[in-house]
Design a protein around this motif. Structure first.
Motif, PDB file in Angstrom:
ATOM      1  N   ILE A  92      25.078  42.091  17.378  1.00 60.35           N
ATOM      2  CA  ILE A  92      24.575  41.280  16.229  1.00 60.35           C
ATOM      3  C   ILE A  92      23.823  42.007  15.339  1.00 60.35           C
ATOM      4  O   ILE A  92      23.867  41.655  14.084  1.00 60.35           O
ATOM      5  N   ALA A  93      22.746  42.572  15.898  1.00 64.01           N
ATOM      6  CA  ALA A  93      21.798  43.441  14.873  1.00 64.01           C
ATOM      7  C   ALA A  93      22.426  44.323  14.115  1.00 64.01           C
ATOM      8  O   ALA A  93      22.488  44.432  12.915  1.00 64.01           O
ATOM      9  N   SER A  94      23.380  45.208  14.563  1.00 65.05           N
ATOM     10  CA  SER A  94      24.071  46.440  13.963  1.00 65.05           C
ATOM     11  C   SER A  94      25.032  45.598  12.982  1.00 65.05           C
ATOM     12  O   SER A  94      25.066  46.312  11.927  1.00 65.05           O
ATOM     13  N   ARG A  95      25.714  44.835  13.288  1.00 61.21           N
ATOM     14  CA  ARG A  95      26.620  44.073  12.329  1.00 61.21           C
ATOM     15  C   ARG A  95      26.124  43.277  11.210  1.00 61.21           C
ATOM     16  O   ARG A  95      26.369  43.576  10.251  1.00 61.21           O
ATOM     17  N   ALA A  96      24.893  42.867  11.464  1.00 67.44           N
ATOM     18  CA  ALA A  96      24.041  41.941  10.500  1.00 67.44           C
ATOM     19  C   ALA A  96      23.655  43.006   9.545  1.00 67.44           C
ATOM     20  O   ALA A  96      23.572  42.964   8.384  1.00 67.44           O
ATOM     21  N   ARG A  97      23.200  44.238  10.118  1.00 63.35           N
ATOM     22  CA  ARG A  97      22.355  45.271   9.115  1.00 63.35           C
ATOM     23  C   ARG A  97      23.505  45.708   8.482  1.00 63.35           C
ATOM     24  O   ARG A  97      23.076  46.035   7.246  1.00 63.35           O
ATOM     25  N   SER A  98      24.739  45.828   8.841  1.00 61.53           N
ATOM     26  CA  SER A  98      25.699  46.581   7.946  1.00 61.53           C
ATOM     27  C   SER A  98      26.169  45.562   6.935  1.00 61.53           C
ATOM     28  O   SER A  98      26.353  45.787   5.791  1.00 61.53           O
ATOM     29  N   LEU A 102      25.909  45.603   2.858  1.00 57.73           N
ATOM     30  CA  LEU A 102      27.079  45.299   1.646  1.00 57.73           C
ATOM     31  C   LEU A 102      26.802  44.327   0.987  1.00 57.73           C
ATOM     32  O   LEU A 102      27.082  44.231  -0.398  1.00 57.73           O
ATOM     33  N   TRP A 103      25.887  43.168   1.376  1.00 64.32           N
ATOM     34  CA  TRP A 103      25.381  42.031   0.305  1.00 64.32           C
ATOM     35  C   TRP A 103      24.572  42.479  -0.418  1.00 64.32           C
ATOM     36  O   TRP A 103      24.721  42.186  -1.474  1.00 64.32           O
ATOM     37  N   THR A 104      23.706  43.390  -0.153  1.00 61.72           N
ATOM     38  CA  THR A 104      22.640  43.536  -1.230  1.00 61.72           C
ATOM     39  C   THR A 104      22.638  44.971  -1.882  1.00 61.72           C
ATOM     40  O   THR A 104      22.124  45.337  -2.744  1.00 61.72           O
ATOM     41  N   VAL A 105      23.799  45.792  -1.453  1.00 59.73           N
ATOM     42  CA  VAL A 105      24.327  47.073  -2.149  1.00 59.73           C
ATOM     43  C   VAL A 105      23.220  48.100  -1.798  1.00 59.73           C
ATOM     44  O   VAL A 105      23.040  49.174  -2.563  1.00 59.73           O
ATOM     45  N   LYS A 106      22.281  47.982  -0.813  1.00 59.09           N
ATOM     46  CA  LYS A 106      21.280  48.710  -0.479  1.00 59.09           C
ATOM     47  C   LYS A 106      21.102  48.518   1.166  1.00 59.09           C
ATOM     48  O   LYS A 106      21.184  47.671   1.594  1.00 59.09           O
ATOM     49  N   THR A 107      20.400  49.525   1.917  1.00 62.43           N
ATOM     50  CA  THR A 107      20.160  49.354   3.161  1.00 62.43           C
ATOM     51  C   THR A 107      18.885  48.457   3.200  1.00 62.43           C
ATOM     52  O   THR A 107      18.035  48.301   2.398  1.00 62.43           O
ATOM     53  N   ALA A 108      19.505  47.189   4.178  1.00 61.62           N
ATOM     54  CA  ALA A 108      18.506  46.208   4.602  1.00 61.62           C
ATOM     55  C   ALA A 108      18.262  46.055   5.893  1.00 61.62           C
ATOM     56  O   ALA A 108      19.236  46.056   6.619  1.00 61.62           O
ATOM     57  N   ASP A 109      16.790  45.860   6.187  1.00 58.42           N
ATOM     58  CA  ASP A 109      16.877  45.716   7.659  1.00 58.42           C
ATOM     59  C   ASP A 109      16.016  44.291   8.058  1.00 58.42           C
ATOM     60  O   ASP A 109      15.733  44.186   9.210  1.00 58.42           O
ATOM     61  N   VAL A 110      15.847  43.390   7.174  1.00 59.87           N
ATOM     62  CA  VAL A 110      15.341  42.217   7.324  1.00 59.87           C
ATOM     63  C   VAL A 110      16.258  41.040   7.190  1.00 59.87           C
ATOM     64  O   VAL A 110      16.811  41.008   6.150  1.00 59.87           O
ATOM     65  N   LEU A 111      16.852  40.231   8.171  1.00 60.78           N
ATOM     66  CA  LEU A 111      17.620  39.180   8.106  1.00 60.78           C
ATOM     67  C   LEU A 111      17.100  38.196   7.012  1.00 60.78           C
ATOM     68  O   LEU A 111      15.970  37.788   7.109  1.00 60.78           O
ATOM     69  N   PRO A 112      17.815  37.874   5.949  1.00 56.37           N
ATOM     70  CA  PRO A 112      17.220  37.149   4.711  1.00 56.37           C
ATOM     71  C   PRO A 112      16.927  35.942   5.120  1.00 56.37           C
ATOM     72  O   PRO A 112      17.571  35.099   6.059  1.00 56.37           O
ATOM     73  N   THR A 113      15.740  35.368   4.614  1.00 55.52           N
ATOM     74  CA  THR A 113      15.525  33.754   4.680  1.00 55.52           C
ATOM     75  C   THR A 113      16.240  32.948   3.760  1.00 55.52           C
ATOM     76  O   THR A 113      16.466  31.847   3.906  1.00 55.52           O
ATOM     77  N   ASP A 114      16.500  33.533   2.725  1.00 55.71           N
ATOM     78  CA  ASP A 114      17.168  32.950   1.342  1.00 55.71           C
ATOM     79  C   ASP A 114      18.651  32.459   2.065  1.00 55.71           C
ATOM     80  O   ASP A 114      19.433  33.291   2.508  1.00 55.71           O
ATOM     81  N   ARG A 115      18.844  31.139   1.884  1.00 56.80           N
ATOM     82  CA  ARG A 115      20.023  30.490   2.570  1.00 56.80           C
ATOM     83  C   ARG A 115      21.357  31.111   1.798  1.00 56.80           C
ATOM     84  O   ARG A 115      22.297  31.225   2.498  1.00 56.80           O
ATOM     85  N   ARG A 116      21.324  31.410   0.574  1.00 56.85           N
ATOM     86  CA  ARG A 116      22.457  31.881   0.011  1.00 56.85           C
ATOM     87  C   ARG A 116      22.884  33.150   0.355  1.00 56.85           C
ATOM     88  O   ARG A 116      23.912  33.455   0.572  1.00 56.85           O
ATOM     89  N   ALA A 117      21.579  34.331   0.363  1.00 55.63           N
ATOM     90  CA  ALA A 117      22.021  35.570   0.788  1.00 55.63           C
ATOM     91  C   ALA A 117      22.453  35.461   2.567  1.00 55.63           C
ATOM     92  O   ALA A 117      23.209  36.128   2.913  1.00 55.63           O
TER      93      ALA A 117
END
Length: 159
Positions: A92-98, A102-117
């Protein structure tokens, strides 16, 4: 074979990494790479097993975290339920990171708190629309359970 002193040093280094590498202000329960029960915990856990047992267990001699984890479980080094918890968290961590990348179009390592994101990430992970909370619950549960296994197996046994 890894000596007791060397295993202790690996544990010390991991503790230091936890203290120093997590970005300032980052919530360790939401950091998919360095957070509690996330990719780093599972990989350090498996790599310590490899250092300790790969000389006598050729199946551990792999660069694949999940293959090594499965081999460790098959060899009885990790109870099957614990191996499944680690596997689930790693996936789940690997899939969420990928998906976050894709969502932010940059490497992201923190699960968003923003509900839309978070809902966008959930949709990329094939959750139904409006599943931000479900993804969050699934991630937090999986990593919490994996962290319990990690602490018991990585820090608990001092061999």
């Amino acid at each position: 074979m890894l000596s007791v002193a060397d295993a202790r040093e690996v544990r010390r280094i991991k503790a230091r990494v936890e203290a120093e590498r997590l970005p300032q202000g980052a919530d360790p329960s939401r950091h998919v790479k360095l957070g509690r029960g996330s990719l780093s915990d599972v990989e350090w856990f498996v790599q310590l097993l490899q250092l300790q047992h790969a000389a006598s267990l050729p199946a551990l001699r792999t660069t694949s975290t999940l293959h090594a984890l499965a081999a460790a479980a098959e060899a009885g080094l990790v109870p099957a339920p614990d191996a499944e918890r680690l596997r689930a968290a790693w996936l789940i961590a690997s899939r969420a990171r990928s998906a976050m990348t894709l969502w932010t179009v940059k490497t992201a390592d923190v699960l968003p708190t923003d509900r839309r994101a978070l809902d966008g990430v959930a949709r990329l992970l094939e959750y139904p629309p409006g599943s931000a909370s479900q993804l969050e619950e699934d991630y937090l549960r999986a990593t919490r359970l994996a962290r319990q296994v990690f602490e018991r197996g990585f820090y608990g046994e001092q061999s």
